[in-house]
Design a protein around this motif. Sequence first.
Motif, PDB file in Angstrom:
ATOM      1  N   MET A   1      15.910  28.522   7.609  1.00  0.00           N
ATOM      2  CA  MET A   1      16.385  27.200   7.133  1.00  0.00           C
ATOM      3  C   MET A   1      15.547  26.684   5.980  1.00  0.00           C
ATOM      4  SD  MET A   1      16.884  23.868   9.705  1.00  0.00           S
ATOM      5  CE  MET A   1      17.388  22.439   8.879  1.00  0.00           C
ATOM      6  N   THR A   2      16.440  26.585   4.840  1.00  0.00           N
ATOM      7  CA  THR A   2      15.829  26.072   3.689  1.00  0.00           C
ATOM      8  C   THR A   2      15.675  24.403   3.626  1.00  0.00           C
ATOM      9  OG1 THR A   2      17.921  26.095   2.534  1.00  0.00           O
ATOM     10  CG2 THR A   2      16.461  27.987   2.224  1.00  0.00           C
ATOM     11  N   ASP A   3      14.490  23.840   3.146  1.00  0.00           N
ATOM     12  CA  ASP A   3      14.616  22.753   2.993  1.00  0.00           C
ATOM     13  C   ASP A   3      15.309  22.009   2.077  1.00  0.00           C
ATOM     14  OD1 ASP A   3      12.433  22.428   4.754  1.00  0.00           O
ATOM     15  OD2 ASP A   3      10.786  23.000   3.276  1.00  0.00           O
ATOM     16  N   LYS A   4      16.208  20.885   2.366  1.00  0.00           N
ATOM     17  CA  LYS A   4      16.915  20.092   1.352  1.00  0.00           C
ATOM     18  C   LYS A   4      16.143  19.807   0.046  1.00  0.00           C
ATOM     19  CE  LYS A   4      20.234  18.324   4.581  1.00  0.00           C
ATOM     20  NZ  LYS A   4      20.997  17.135   5.204  1.00  0.00           N
ATOM     21  N   PRO A   5      16.478  19.917  -0.885  1.00  0.00           N
ATOM     22  CA  PRO A   5      15.822  19.415  -2.422  1.00  0.00           C
ATOM     23  C   PRO A   5      15.704  17.861  -2.066  1.00  0.00           C
ATOM     24  CG  PRO A   5      18.139  20.010  -2.754  1.00  0.00           C
ATOM     25  CD  PRO A   5      18.003  20.586  -1.454  1.00  0.00           C
ATOM     26  N   THR A   6      14.198  17.410  -2.567  1.00  0.00           N
ATOM     27  CA  THR A   6      14.188  15.946  -2.347  1.00  0.00           C
ATOM     28  C   THR A   6      14.821  15.212  -3.768  1.00  0.00           C
ATOM     29  OG1 THR A   6      12.205  16.390  -3.372  1.00  0.00           O
ATOM     30  CG2 THR A   6      12.022  16.363  -1.216  1.00  0.00           C
ATOM     31  N   LYS A   7      15.320  14.168  -3.334  1.00  0.00           N
ATOM     32  CA  LYS A   7      15.942  13.357  -4.593  1.00  0.00           C
ATOM     33  C   LYS A   7      14.795  12.884  -5.488  1.00  0.00           C
ATOM     34  CE  LYS A   7      20.246  12.078  -2.150  1.00  0.00           C
ATOM     35  NZ  LYS A   7      20.939  11.071  -1.749  1.00  0.00           N
ATOM     36  N   PRO A   8      15.041  12.937  -6.742  1.00  0.00           N
ATOM     37  CA  PRO A   8      14.086  12.420  -7.692  1.00  0.00           C
ATOM     38  C   PRO A   8      14.007  10.992  -7.394  1.00  0.00           C
ATOM     39  CG  PRO A   8      15.889  12.810  -8.703  1.00  0.00           C
ATOM     40  CD  PRO A   8      16.192  13.311  -7.556  1.00  0.00           C
ATOM     41  N   VAL A   9      12.580  10.483  -7.559  1.00  0.00           N
ATOM     42  CA  VAL A   9      12.414   8.932  -7.380  1.00  0.00           C
ATOM     43  C   VAL A   9      11.760   8.493  -8.735  1.00  0.00           C
ATOM     44  CG1 VAL A   9      12.069   9.157  -5.058  1.00  0.00           C
ATOM     45  CG2 VAL A   9      10.059   9.355  -6.561  1.00  0.00           C
ATOM     46  N   PRO A  10      11.872   6.894  -9.172  1.00  0.00           N
ATOM     47  CA  PRO A  10      11.551   6.662 -10.510  1.00  0.00           C
ATOM     48  C   PRO A  10      10.098   7.098 -10.510  1.00  0.00           C
ATOM     49  CG  PRO A  10      12.774   4.984  -8.939  1.00  0.00           C
ATOM     50  CD  PRO A  10      12.605   6.220  -8.392  1.00  0.00           C
ATOM     51  N   ASP A  11       9.534   7.331 -11.793  1.00  0.00           N
ATOM     52  CA  ASP A  11       7.917   7.585 -12.221  1.00  0.00           C
ATOM     53  C   ASP A  11       7.799   6.855 -13.361  1.00  0.00           C
ATOM     54  OD1 ASP A  11       9.264   9.097 -14.395  1.00  0.00           O
ATOM     55  OD2 ASP A  11       9.051  10.706 -13.318  1.00  0.00           O
ATOM     56  N   LEU A  12       6.753   7.106 -13.971  1.00  0.00           N
ATOM     57  CA  LEU A  12       6.226   6.270 -15.200  1.00  0.00           C
ATOM     58  C   LEU A  12       6.402   7.167 -16.551  1.00  0.00           C
ATOM     59  CD1 LEU A  12       3.156   4.631 -13.800  1.00  0.00           C
ATOM     60  CD2 LEU A  12       5.157   3.404 -14.314  1.00  0.00           C
ATOM     61  N   SER A  13       7.354   7.952 -16.590  1.00  0.00           N
ATOM     62  CA  SER A  13       7.617   8.892 -17.626  1.00  0.00           C
ATOM     63  C   SER A  13       8.015   8.129 -19.018  1.00  0.00           C
ATOM     64  CB  SER A  13       8.232  10.076 -17.474  1.00  0.00           C
ATOM     65  OG  SER A  13       9.665   9.643 -17.045  1.00  0.00           O
ATOM     66  N   TYR A  14       9.056   7.279 -18.555  1.00  0.00           N
ATOM     67  CA  TYR A  14       9.567   6.627 -19.866  1.00  0.00           C
ATOM     68  C   TYR A  14       8.323   5.430 -20.393  1.00  0.00           C
ATOM     69  CZ  TYR A  14      14.295   8.445 -18.849  1.00  0.00           C
ATOM     70  OH  TYR A  14      15.217   9.135 -18.904  1.00  0.00           O
ATOM     71  N   GLU A  15       7.725   4.963 -19.378  1.00  0.00           N
ATOM     72  CA  GLU A  15       6.812   4.123 -20.081  1.00  0.00           C
ATOM     73  C   GLU A  15       5.612   4.634 -20.696  1.00  0.00           C
ATOM     74  OE1 GLU A  15       8.736   2.380 -16.080  1.00  0.00           O
ATOM     75  OE2 GLU A  15       8.213   4.229 -16.977  1.00  0.00           O
ATOM     76  N   THR A  16       4.911   5.708 -19.953  1.00  0.00           N
ATOM     77  CA  THR A  16       4.153   6.814 -20.570  1.00  0.00           C
ATOM     78  C   THR A  16       4.389   7.014 -22.151  1.00  0.00           C
ATOM     79  OG1 THR A  16       3.436   7.645 -18.500  1.00  0.00           O
ATOM     80  CG2 THR A  16       2.998   8.870 -20.526  1.00  0.00           C
ATOM     81  N   ALA A  17       5.862   7.467 -22.307  1.00  0.00           N
ATOM     82  CA  ALA A  17       6.249   8.075 -23.786  1.00  0.00           C
ATOM     83  C   ALA A  17       5.984   6.802 -24.628  1.00  0.00           C
ATOM     84  CB  ALA A  17       7.825   8.435 -23.462  1.00  0.00           C
ATOM     85  N   ALA A  18       6.486   5.540 -24.186  1.00  0.00           N
ATOM     86  CA  ALA A  18       6.469   4.467 -24.884  1.00  0.00           C
ATOM     87  C   ALA A  18       5.068   3.999 -25.420  1.00  0.00           C
ATOM     88  CB  ALA A  18       7.118   3.194 -24.252  1.00  0.00           C
ATOM     89  N   ARG A  19       4.132   4.173 -24.443  1.00  0.00           N
ATOM     90  CA  ARG A  19       2.817   3.927 -24.759  1.00  0.00           C
ATOM     91  C   ARG A  19       2.335   4.959 -25.598  1.00  0.00           C
ATOM     92  NH1 ARG A  19       0.231   0.529 -20.874  1.00  0.00           N
ATOM     93  NH2 ARG A  19      -1.878   1.329 -20.943  1.00  0.00           N
ATOM     94  N   GLU A  20       2.628   6.100 -25.754  1.00  0.00           N
ATOM     95  CA  GLU A  20       2.075   7.087 -26.778  1.00  0.00           C
ATOM     96  C   GLU A  20       2.533   6.959 -27.825  1.00  0.00           C
ATOM     97  OE1 GLU A  20       3.627  10.654 -24.759  1.00  0.00           O
ATOM     98  OE2 GLU A  20       1.834  11.165 -23.366  1.00  0.00           O
ATOM     99  N   LYS A  21       3.638   6.039 -28.087  1.00  0.00           N
ATOM    100  CA  LYS A  21       4.069   5.731 -29.353  1.00  0.00           C
ATOM    101  C   LYS A  21       3.486   4.434 -29.973  1.00  0.00           C
ATOM    102  CE  LYS A  21       8.889   7.454 -28.888  1.00  0.00           C
ATOM    103  NZ  LYS A  21      10.037   6.952 -28.910  1.00  0.00           N
ATOM    104  N   GLY A  22       2.571   3.822 -29.087  1.00  0.00           N
ATOM    105  CA  GLY A  22       1.668   2.757 -29.322  1.00  0.00           C
ATOM    106  C   GLY A  22       2.040   1.330 -28.803  1.00  0.00           C
ATOM    107  N   PHE A  23       3.106   1.373 -28.104  1.00  0.00           N
ATOM    108  CA  PHE A  23       3.397   0.087 -27.354  1.00  0.00           C
ATOM    109  C   PHE A  23       2.662  -0.152 -26.176  1.00  0.00           C
ATOM    110  CE2 PHE A  23       7.468   1.757 -29.448  1.00  0.00           C
ATOM    111  CZ  PHE A  23       7.504   0.779 -30.354  1.00  0.00           C
ATOM    112  N   MET A  24       2.192  -1.109 -25.835  1.00  0.00           N
ATOM    113  CA  MET A  24       1.410  -1.604 -24.970  1.00  0.00           C
ATOM    114  C   MET A  24       1.970  -2.450 -23.458  1.00  0.00           C
ATOM    115  SD  MET A  24      -1.077   0.115 -25.611  1.00  0.00           S
ATOM    116  CE  MET A  24      -2.218  -0.150 -24.279  1.00  0.00           C
ATOM    117  N   ARG A  25       3.163  -3.079 -24.041  1.00  0.00           N
ATOM    118  CA  ARG A  25       3.688  -4.160 -23.121  1.00  0.00           C
ATOM    119  C   ARG A  25       5.092  -3.730 -22.703  1.00  0.00           C
ATOM    120  NH1 ARG A  25       1.388  -8.232 -21.272  1.00  0.00           N
ATOM    121  NH2 ARG A  25       3.543  -9.422 -21.223  1.00  0.00           N
ATOM    122  N   ILE A  26       5.325  -2.888 -21.872  1.00  0.00           N
ATOM    123  CA  ILE A  26       6.716  -2.373 -21.691  1.00  0.00           C
ATOM    124  C   ILE A  26       7.402  -2.975 -20.587  1.00  0.00           C
ATOM    125  CG2 ILE A  26       7.870  -0.419 -21.218  1.00  0.00           C
ATOM    126  CD1 ILE A  26       4.631   0.888 -22.437  1.00  0.00           C
ATOM    127  N   ALA A  27       8.630  -3.487 -20.708  1.00  0.00           N
ATOM    128  CA  ALA A  27       9.171  -4.265 -19.613  1.00  0.00           C
ATOM    129  C   ALA A  27      10.480  -3.336 -19.300  1.00  0.00           C
ATOM    130  CB  ALA A  27       9.549  -5.678 -20.219  1.00  0.00           C
TER     131      ALA A  27
END
Length: 211
Positions: A1-27
Amino acid sequence: MTDKPTKPVPDLSYETAAREKGFMRIAGVDEVGRGPLAGPVMAAAVVLDIANVPEGLNDSKKLSEKKRRALVELLEMSAQIGVGEASVEEIDEHNILRASHIAMLRAVEALDPQPDYLLIDGNMIPRGVGLPCSAVVKGDSKSQSIAAASIIAKTLRDDLMADLALQYPGYGWEKNAGYPTKMHQDALKDLGVTPHHRVSFKPVHNILYQD
Protein backbone atom coordinates in the motif's frame (compact mmCIF):
# COMPACT_ATOMS: atom_id res chain seq x y z
CA MET A 1 0.00 0.00 0.00
CA THR A 2 1.54 3.28 -1.07
CA ASP A 3 1.24 6.44 0.97
CA LYS A 4 -0.88 9.19 -0.51
CA PRO A 5 1.23 12.16 -1.60
CA THR A 6 1.00 14.95 0.91
CA LYS A 7 -0.51 18.18 -0.33
CA PRO A 8 1.97 21.04 -0.42
CA VAL A 9 1.60 23.61 2.33
CA PRO A 10 2.61 27.28 2.26
CA ASP A 11 6.25 28.04 3.01
CA LEU A 12 8.58 31.05 2.99
CA SER A 13 10.13 30.52 -0.44
CA TYR A 14 8.53 33.63 -1.96
CA GLU A 15 9.49 35.71 1.06
CA THR A 16 13.05 34.36 0.95
CA ALA A 17 13.37 35.18 -2.76
CA ALA A 18 12.30 38.76 -2.06
CA ARG A 19 14.73 39.07 0.84
CA GLU A 20 17.55 37.85 -1.42
CA LYS A 21 16.77 40.83 -3.66
CA GLY A 22 17.28 43.17 -0.72
CA PHE A 23 13.69 43.65 0.46
CA MET A 24 13.25 43.38 4.21
CA ARG A 25 9.60 44.11 4.99
CA ILE A 26 7.53 41.73 2.87
CA ALA A 27 3.75 41.79 3.25
CA GLY A 28 1.40 39.06 2.10
CA VAL A 29 -1.93 40.44 0.85
CA ASP A 30 -5.22 38.61 0.36
CA GLU A 31 -8.94 39.35 0.23
CA VAL A 32 -12.06 37.48 1.27
CA GLY A 33 -15.65 37.92 0.17
CA ARG A 34 -15.85 38.17 -3.61
CA GLY A 35 -18.64 35.63 -3.90
CA PRO A 36 -21.23 36.68 -1.28
CA LEU A 37 -24.46 38.46 -2.12
CA ALA A 38 -24.14 40.66 0.97
CA GLY A 39 -21.52 42.45 3.01
CA PRO A 40 -18.23 44.16 2.18
CA VAL A 41 -15.13 42.58 0.73
CA MET A 42 -12.36 42.39 3.33
CA ALA A 43 -8.59 42.33 2.84
CA ALA A 44 -5.57 41.96 5.07
CA ALA A 45 -1.85 42.64 4.66
CA VAL A 46 0.53 40.79 6.98
CA VAL A 47 4.25 41.20 7.60
CA LEU A 48 5.43 38.07 9.38
CA ASP A 49 8.20 37.97 11.95
CA ILE A 50 10.33 35.44 10.08
CA ALA A 51 11.87 34.26 13.35
CA ASN A 52 8.46 33.69 14.92
CA VAL A 53 6.06 32.27 12.32
CA PRO A 54 3.07 30.41 13.80
CA GLU A 55 2.83 26.76 12.81
CA GLY A 56 -0.07 25.62 10.67
CA LEU A 57 -0.54 28.65 8.40
CA ASN A 58 -2.56 27.66 5.34
CA ASP A 59 -5.31 28.80 3.02
CA SER A 60 -8.08 29.91 5.40
CA LYS A 61 -10.61 27.75 3.54
CA LYS A 62 -8.64 24.64 4.49
CA LEU A 63 -8.69 25.38 8.22
CA SER A 64 -11.39 24.92 10.84
CA GLU A 65 -12.79 27.99 12.54
CA LYS A 66 -11.13 26.93 15.80
CA LYS A 67 -7.73 26.65 14.10
CA ARG A 68 -8.17 30.00 12.32
CA ARG A 69 -9.00 31.79 15.55
CA ALA A 70 -6.02 30.26 17.33
CA LEU A 71 -3.75 31.42 14.50
CA VAL A 72 -5.25 34.92 14.58
CA GLU A 73 -4.29 35.20 18.25
CA LEU A 74 -0.73 34.10 17.49
CA LEU A 75 -0.44 36.44 14.50
CA GLU A 76 -1.69 39.40 16.53
CA MET A 77 1.15 38.79 18.99
CA SER A 78 3.94 38.26 16.46
CA ALA A 79 3.09 39.86 13.09
CA GLN A 80 2.26 43.31 11.77
CA ILE A 81 -1.29 43.41 10.43
CA GLY A 82 -3.16 45.90 8.24
CA VAL A 83 -6.83 45.55 7.37
CA GLY A 84 -8.97 47.19 4.70
CA GLU A 85 -12.42 46.76 3.25
CA ALA A 86 -14.54 47.99 0.38
CA SER A 87 -18.20 48.65 1.06
CA VAL A 88 -21.26 47.26 -0.67
CA GLU A 89 -21.72 50.70 -2.26
CA GLU A 90 -18.17 50.58 -3.67
CA ILE A 91 -18.75 47.04 -4.96
CA ASP A 92 -21.88 48.21 -6.79
CA GLU A 93 -20.21 51.41 -8.04
CA HIS A 94 -17.11 49.75 -9.46
CA ASN A 95 -17.27 45.95 -9.68
CA ILE A 96 -16.24 43.19 -7.31
CA LEU A 97 -12.73 42.83 -8.78
CA ARG A 98 -11.92 46.52 -8.48
CA ALA A 99 -13.50 46.67 -5.02
CA SER A 100 -11.33 43.72 -3.95
CA HIS A 101 -8.26 45.60 -5.13
CA ILE A 102 -9.37 48.76 -3.31
CA ALA A 103 -9.68 46.73 -0.10
CA MET A 104 -6.19 45.30 -0.67
CA LEU A 105 -4.70 48.77 -1.19
CA ARG A 106 -6.34 49.99 2.02
CA ALA A 107 -4.96 47.01 3.95
CA VAL A 108 -1.44 47.83 2.75
CA GLU A 109 -1.91 51.52 3.57
CA ALA A 110 -2.89 50.53 7.12
CA LEU A 111 0.57 49.07 7.77
CA ASP A 112 2.90 51.37 9.67
CA PRO A 113 5.74 51.33 8.90
CA GLN A 114 5.00 50.53 5.28
CA PRO A 115 6.33 47.31 3.70
CA ASP A 116 8.87 47.49 0.92
CA TYR A 117 7.56 44.49 -1.06
CA LEU A 118 4.15 42.87 -1.55
CA LEU A 119 3.14 39.31 -2.30
CA ILE A 120 -0.41 39.61 -3.64
CA ASP A 121 -2.78 36.68 -3.98
CA GLY A 122 -4.15 36.19 -7.49
CA ASN A 123 -3.00 36.84 -11.02
CA MET A 124 -3.36 40.63 -11.10
CA ILE A 125 -1.55 43.57 -9.55
CA PRO A 126 -4.12 46.09 -8.25
CA ARG A 127 -4.09 49.41 -10.05
CA GLY A 128 -2.44 52.04 -7.90
CA VAL A 129 0.07 49.87 -6.05
CA GLY A 130 3.10 52.06 -5.44
CA LEU A 131 5.40 49.33 -4.15
CA PRO A 132 7.43 46.55 -5.76
CA CYS A 133 5.27 43.44 -5.78
CA SER A 134 4.48 40.04 -7.24
CA ALA A 135 1.16 38.39 -7.97
CA VAL A 136 1.04 34.80 -6.75
CA VAL A 137 -1.71 32.57 -8.17
CA LYS A 138 -3.27 30.54 -5.34
CA GLY A 139 -0.86 32.38 -3.08
CA ASP A 140 -2.74 31.47 0.09
CA SER A 141 -1.66 27.87 -0.44
CA LYS A 142 1.94 28.78 -1.39
CA SER A 143 3.11 31.73 0.72
CA GLN A 144 2.84 31.80 4.50
CA SER A 145 2.47 35.59 4.47
CA ILE A 146 -0.47 35.41 2.07
CA ALA A 147 -1.97 32.51 4.03
CA ALA A 148 -1.75 34.63 7.18
CA ALA A 149 -3.55 37.47 5.39
CA SER A 150 -6.31 35.12 4.24
CA ILE A 151 -6.83 33.86 7.80
CA ILE A 152 -7.05 37.40 9.23
CA ALA A 153 -9.41 38.62 6.49
CA LYS A 154 -11.76 35.63 6.70
CA THR A 155 -12.00 35.71 10.48
CA LEU A 156 -12.74 39.43 10.56
CA ARG A 157 -15.31 39.18 7.78
CA ASP A 158 -17.05 36.19 9.35
CA ASP A 159 -17.33 38.13 12.62
CA LEU A 160 -18.69 41.18 10.81
CA MET A 161 -21.35 39.11 9.03
CA ALA A 162 -22.33 37.43 12.31
CA ASP A 163 -22.85 40.89 13.82
CA LEU A 164 -24.97 41.95 10.83
CA ALA A 165 -26.99 38.75 11.21
CA LEU A 166 -28.18 39.99 14.61
CA GLN A 167 -29.54 43.13 12.94
CA TYR A 168 -31.02 41.27 9.96
CA PRO A 169 -32.07 37.81 11.17
CA GLY A 170 -33.38 35.18 8.81
CA TYR A 171 -30.71 35.28 6.10
CA GLY A 172 -28.31 32.95 7.93
CA TRP A 173 -25.34 35.28 7.65
CA GLU A 174 -23.94 33.93 10.91
CA LYS A 175 -23.47 30.63 9.07
CA ASN A 176 -23.16 31.50 5.38
CA ALA A 177 -21.31 34.85 5.73
CA GLY A 178 -23.49 36.26 2.95
CA TYR A 179 -22.73 33.57 0.37
CA PRO A 180 -25.64 32.48 -1.84
CA THR A 181 -26.76 29.38 0.04
CA LYS A 182 -30.30 28.11 -0.49
CA MET A 183 -31.33 29.53 2.89
CA HIS A 184 -29.97 32.94 1.97
CA GLN A 185 -31.59 33.01 -1.45
CA ASP A 186 -34.93 31.79 -0.05
CA ALA A 187 -34.76 34.53 2.60
CA LEU A 188 -34.05 37.12 -0.09
CA LYS A 189 -37.32 36.15 -1.79
CA ASP A 190 -39.30 36.02 1.45
CA LEU A 191 -37.79 38.92 3.43
CA GLY A 192 -36.51 41.15 0.66
CA VAL A 193 -33.28 43.02 0.06
CA THR A 194 -31.37 44.69 2.92
CA PRO A 195 -29.05 47.73 2.72
CA HIS A 196 -26.15 45.25 2.99
CA HIS A 197 -27.00 43.34 -0.18
CA ARG A 198 -25.00 43.87 -3.37
CA VAL A 199 -27.50 45.27 -5.85
CA SER A 200 -25.16 44.67 -8.78
CA PHE A 201 -25.16 40.91 -8.12
CA LYS A 202 -27.70 39.13 -10.30
CA PRO A 203 -29.78 37.29 -7.63
CA VAL A 204 -30.27 40.56 -5.73
CA HIS A 205 -30.80 42.67 -8.86
CA ASN A 206 -33.44 40.24 -10.15
CA ILE A 207 -35.47 40.50 -6.95
CA LEU A 208 -35.33 44.29 -6.92
CA TYR A 209 -36.22 44.71 -10.57
CA GLN A 210 -38.48 41.74 -11.31
CA ASP A 211 -41.42 42.42 -13.57
